[in-house]
Design a protein around this motif. Structure first.
Motif, PDB file in Angstrom:
ATOM      1  N   LYS A 318       0.824  -1.213   0.000  1.00  0.00           N
ATOM      2  CA  LYS A 318       0.000   0.000   0.000  1.00  0.00           C
ATOM      3  C   LYS A 318       0.857   1.261   0.000  1.00  0.00           C
ATOM      4  O   LYS A 318       0.619   2.201  -0.769  1.00  0.00           O
ATOM      5  N   ILE A 319       1.844   1.292   0.878  1.00  0.00           N
ATOM      6  CA  ILE A 319       2.690   2.487   1.002  1.00  0.00           C
ATOM      7  C   ILE A 319       3.541   2.676  -0.241  1.00  0.00           C
ATOM      8  O   ILE A 319       3.684   3.799  -0.751  1.00  0.00           O
ATOM      9  N   GLU A 320       4.115   1.586  -0.765  1.00  0.00           N
ATOM     10  CA  GLU A 320       4.949   1.686  -1.962  1.00  0.00           C
ATOM     11  C   GLU A 320       4.166   2.254  -3.141  1.00  0.00           C
ATOM     12  O   GLU A 320       4.632   3.173  -3.834  1.00  0.00           O
ATOM     13  N   LEU A 321       2.971   1.731  -3.376  1.00  0.00           N
ATOM     14  CA  LEU A 321       2.172   2.194  -4.508  1.00  0.00           C
ATOM     15  C   LEU A 321       1.697   3.629  -4.321  1.00  0.00           C
ATOM     16  O   LEU A 321       1.660   4.417  -5.275  1.00  0.00           O
ATOM     17  N   GLU A 322       1.339   3.986  -3.094  1.00  0.00           N
ATOM     18  CA  GLU A 322       0.872   5.352  -2.848  1.00  0.00           C
ATOM     19  C   GLU A 322       2.015   6.348  -2.963  1.00  0.00           C
ATOM     20  O   GLU A 322       1.832   7.450  -3.503  1.00  0.00           O
ATOM     21  N   PHE A 323       3.191   5.988  -2.468  1.00  0.00           N
ATOM     22  CA  PHE A 323       4.362   6.855  -2.637  1.00  0.00           C
ATOM     23  C   PHE A 323       4.691   7.022  -4.117  1.00  0.00           C
ATOM     24  O   PHE A 323       4.983   8.118  -4.588  1.00  0.00           O
ATOM     25  N   TRP A 324       4.686   5.913  -4.857  1.00  0.00           N
ATOM     26  CA  TRP A 324       4.979   5.964  -6.291  1.00  0.00           C
ATOM     27  C   TRP A 324       3.963   6.828  -7.033  1.00  0.00           C
ATOM     28  O   TRP A 324       4.319   7.588  -7.935  1.00  0.00           O
ATOM     29  N   ARG A 325       2.700   6.732  -6.632  1.00  0.00           N
ATOM     30  CA  ARG A 325       1.634   7.443  -7.338  1.00  0.00           C
ATOM     31  C   ARG A 325       1.588   8.924  -7.013  1.00  0.00           C
ATOM     32  O   ARG A 325       1.206   9.743  -7.857  1.00  0.00           O
ATOM     33  N   LYS A 326       1.974   9.295  -5.780  1.00  0.00           N
ATOM     34  CA  LYS A 326       1.809  10.680  -5.354  1.00  0.00           C
ATOM     35  C   LYS A 326       3.124  11.463  -5.317  1.00  0.00           C
ATOM     36  O   LYS A 326       3.131  12.659  -5.606  1.00  0.00           O
ATOM     37  N   ILE A 327       4.236  10.845  -4.952  1.00  0.00           N
ATOM     38  CA  ILE A 327       5.498  11.580  -4.833  1.00  0.00           C
ATOM     39  C   ILE A 327       6.118  11.844  -6.197  1.00  0.00           C
ATOM     40  O   ILE A 327       6.660  12.928  -6.450  1.00  0.00           O
ATOM     41  N   LEU A 328       6.021  10.873  -7.100  1.00  0.00           N
ATOM     42  CA  LEU A 328       6.606  11.032  -8.421  1.00  0.00           C
ATOM     43  C   LEU A 328       5.658  11.776  -9.347  1.00  0.00           C
ATOM     44  O   LEU A 328       4.442  11.536  -9.325  1.00  0.00           O
ATOM     45  N   PRO A 329       6.176  12.679 -10.192  1.00  0.00           N
ATOM     46  CA  PRO A 329       5.312  13.298 -11.213  1.00  0.00           C
ATOM     47  C   PRO A 329       4.887  12.256 -12.235  1.00  0.00           C
ATOM     48  O   PRO A 329       5.533  11.207 -12.394  1.00  0.00           O
ATOM     49  N   ARG A 330       3.822  12.517 -12.945  1.00  0.00           N
ATOM     50  CA  ARG A 330       3.268  11.525 -13.860  1.00  0.00           C
ATOM     51  C   ARG A 330       4.274  11.081 -14.929  1.00  0.00           C
ATOM     52  O   ARG A 330       4.334   9.914 -15.292  1.00  0.00           O
ATOM     53  N   ASN A 331       5.078  12.011 -15.426  1.00  0.00           N
ATOM     54  CA  ASN A 331       6.004  11.656 -16.501  1.00  0.00           C
ATOM     55  C   ASN A 331       7.181  10.812 -16.023  1.00  0.00           C
ATOM     56  O   ASN A 331       7.969  10.333 -16.840  1.00  0.00           O
ATOM     57  N   ALA A 332       7.343  10.615 -14.710  1.00  0.00           N
ATOM     58  CA  ALA A 332       8.458   9.827 -14.177  1.00  0.00           C
ATOM     59  C   ALA A 332       8.023   8.471 -13.657  1.00  0.00           C
ATOM     60  O   ALA A 332       8.874   7.653 -13.285  1.00  0.00           O
ATOM     61  N   ARG A 333       6.732   8.197 -13.633  1.00  0.00           N
ATOM     62  CA  ARG A 333       6.257   6.960 -13.022  1.00  0.00           C
ATOM     63  C   ARG A 333       6.617   5.724 -13.834  1.00  0.00           C
ATOM     64  O   ARG A 333       6.765   4.640 -13.267  1.00  0.00           O
ATOM     65  N   LYS A 334       6.755   5.858 -15.150  1.00  0.00           N
ATOM     66  CA  LYS A 334       7.098   4.699 -15.968  1.00  0.00           C
ATOM     67  C   LYS A 334       8.550   4.274 -15.784  1.00  0.00           C
ATOM     68  O   LYS A 334       8.894   3.124 -16.027  1.00  0.00           O
ATOM     69  N   SER A 335       9.382   5.189 -15.374  1.00  0.00           N
ATOM     70  CA  SER A 335      10.811   4.898 -15.283  1.00  0.00           C
ATOM     71  C   SER A 335      11.311   4.772 -13.850  1.00  0.00           C
ATOM     72  O   SER A 335      12.495   4.525 -13.642  1.00  0.00           O
ATOM     73  N   TYR A 336      10.440   4.924 -12.847  1.00  0.00           N
ATOM     74  CA  TYR A 336      10.869   4.843 -11.453  1.00  0.00           C
ATOM     75  C   TYR A 336       9.969   3.901 -10.679  1.00  0.00           C
ATOM     76  O   TYR A 336       8.777   3.749 -10.983  1.00  0.00           O
ATOM     77  N   ARG A 337      10.535   3.261  -9.669  1.00  0.00           N
ATOM     78  CA  ARG A 337       9.789   2.468  -8.702  1.00  0.00           C
ATOM     79  C   ARG A 337      10.283   2.839  -7.306  1.00  0.00           C
ATOM     80  O   ARG A 337      11.447   3.208  -7.128  1.00  0.00           O
ATOM     81  N   ILE A 338       9.409   2.733  -6.313  1.00  0.00           N
ATOM     82  CA  ILE A 338       9.767   3.000  -4.921  1.00  0.00           C
ATOM     83  C   ILE A 338       9.395   1.781  -4.100  1.00  0.00           C
ATOM     84  O   ILE A 338       8.218   1.412  -4.007  1.00  0.00           O
ATOM     85  N   ASP A 339      10.392   1.115  -3.519  1.00  0.00           N
ATOM     86  CA  ASP A 339      10.168  -0.123  -2.784  1.00  0.00           C
ATOM     87  C   ASP A 339      10.890  -0.091  -1.437  1.00  0.00           C
ATOM     88  O   ASP A 339      11.916   0.575  -1.286  1.00  0.00           O
ATOM     89  N   PHE A 340      10.352  -0.832  -0.484  1.00  0.00           N
ATOM     90  CA  PHE A 340      11.029  -1.051   0.792  1.00  0.00           C
ATOM     91  C   PHE A 340      12.084  -2.144   0.619  1.00  0.00           C
ATOM     92  O   PHE A 340      11.868  -3.130  -0.097  1.00  0.00           O
TER      93      PHE A 340
END
Length: 418
Positions: A318-340
């Protein structure tokens, strides 16, 4: 619009918000028969479950990864501002540990965890995370009541778009607001709370000194009985600070003890039953809250792995997906992931770790420096090359060096004669 105006006024809405007819506020109301978070945390099992879950998540490093376009593999992103914000200082008031722990505690006890994303105006990446208390937040929906368009903080009098608010839900049946674990566990929690009160009352009223006083003299009148009762209570009741435990019997009186201990009254059994019952709601093994009645230290490693896969993984996702969805701008989501980074949970004893990394090193899966990093050792020169178990040849040199066979150096008798 009168009803909506009254609701927004109750939550501290401004005149501008009250005049906006396409915004529907959603809030969570605490039922009167449910223990609040503060009262529930007074129960040791609830406190231990919340603490062990929140602390376990808060101590995990948060790693941003960059996805390579060529093969889709992930590599660790540079340790830039995003990395340091996620791992060290999400805001000026809190460290990463304190921030994540408070966010998870709010999610467990309030049903929802909120954090406002403050972005870098030049890059659009999240530069700061500001924790919001769940009791101050109202969810604002569109006119159809199906889509979240913003969040309003009544205490700060701030309204934030949905894209700039991290919202972690505990359990949700509508995808909009989360429900606290305490809501579903209220019957068990109320029972556990009443048992604690009963046990406390049992001991404060002299629970260990029940008995009968008999007298060989003539029948006592009511005044004498009352005086004896008060004297006895003064010596044995904790509610009257009777800590001496010494009673003086007169006129041939005898004391016959008929103590009913808590075990006989099934108070202790009920208290013991409440531990696994509460643990079920939080999906935590009783071993993790120090109930070792049916476990041993030989199973701790297995318990940790089960704790990671069964209890923590849903919250981490839940936290990983929400951080990825909200912290990253839309144009960077395809090239970045945020994981524990959960590798710490998978570590066994020292011998098990040595065997694991030996096996990985012999197939070229890890380099010597990567193994040294896991054990906290400094890098060595040449330690970034991977090896495979073919006379310990470098992985990158496979197929380039000639194969040497010792048998070719042995000449037969015929060859010698020639």
């Amino acid at each position: 619009m009168g009803l909506l105006d009254n609701i927004r006024t109750f939550f501290g809405g401004t005149n501008e918000q009250r005049s906006t007819g396409d915004m529907l506020p959603i809030s969570v109301v605490t039922p009167p028969d449910r223990l609040g978070p503060t009262q529930a945390m007074g129960l040791s099992t609830v406190f231990a479950c919340v603490d062990v879950i929140s602390s376990a998540i808060a101590k995990l490093p948060i790693i941003p990864y960059k996805v390579q376009k060529s093969d889709g593999r992930r590599v660790r992103a540079p340790q830039d501002d995003l990395y340091y914000m996620l791992n060290f200082t999400p805001n000026d008031n809190q460290t990463r540990f304190d921030f994540v722990k408070a966010l998870v505690i709010s999610t467990l006890l309030q049903g929802n965890g909120y954090a406002k994303v403050i972005r870098n105006p030049h890059t659009g990446y999240g530069a700061e995370l500001e924790l919001w208390h769940a009791n101050d937040v109202t969810i604002i929906l569109d006119s159809n009541g199906t889509k979240i368009i913003g969040y309003y903080n009544a205490r700060l009098e701030q309204q934030v778009p949905a894209g700039d608010m991290i919202h972690i839900r505990n359990f949700s049946d509508d995808g909009i607001k989360g429900v606290s674990t305490l809501t579903y566990a209220r019957h068990s929690l109320n029972l556990a709370s009443k048992v604690e009160q009963e046990v406390n009352h049992y001991y404060t009223t002299g629970g260990g000194s029940f008995g009968i006083l008999t007298s060989e003299t003539a029948r006592l009148n009511d005044k004498q009985r009352e005086e004896i009762r008060k004297e006895w209570q003064k010596n044995f009741s904790l509610s009257t600070s009777g800590l001496t435990g010494l009673a003086v019997l007169e006129n041939g009186m005898k004391y016959q003890k008929i103590t009913i201990n808590p075990a006989d009254a099934q108070l202790l059994q009920t208290r013991a039953f409440s531990v696994p019952e509460i643990c079920r709601f939080f999906n935590v093994s009783p071993v993790k809250v120090h109930d070792l009645t049916k476990s041993s230290y030989s199973t701790v490693e297995a318990v940790d792995l089960a704790f990671l896969t069964d209890t923590l993984s849903p919250y981490l996702t839940k936290i990983e997906l929400e951080f990825w969805r909200k912290i990253l701008p839309r144009n960077a989501r395809k090239s970045y992931r945020i994981d524990f980074d959960t590798s710490g949970f998978r570590r066994g004893d020292t011998s098990a770790q040595v065997n694991l990394y030996r096996s990985l090193a012999t197939i070229g899966a890890v380099t010597p420096n990567e193994v040294r990093e896991k054990f906290g050792f400094d890098e060595i020169e040449g330690g970034d090359d991977a090896y495979i178990q073919v006379n310990m040849t470098k992985l990158k040199d496979l197929g380039t060096q000639p194969h040497t066979d010792t048998d070719t150096n042995i000449k037969t008798d015929t060859e010698s004669n020639e």
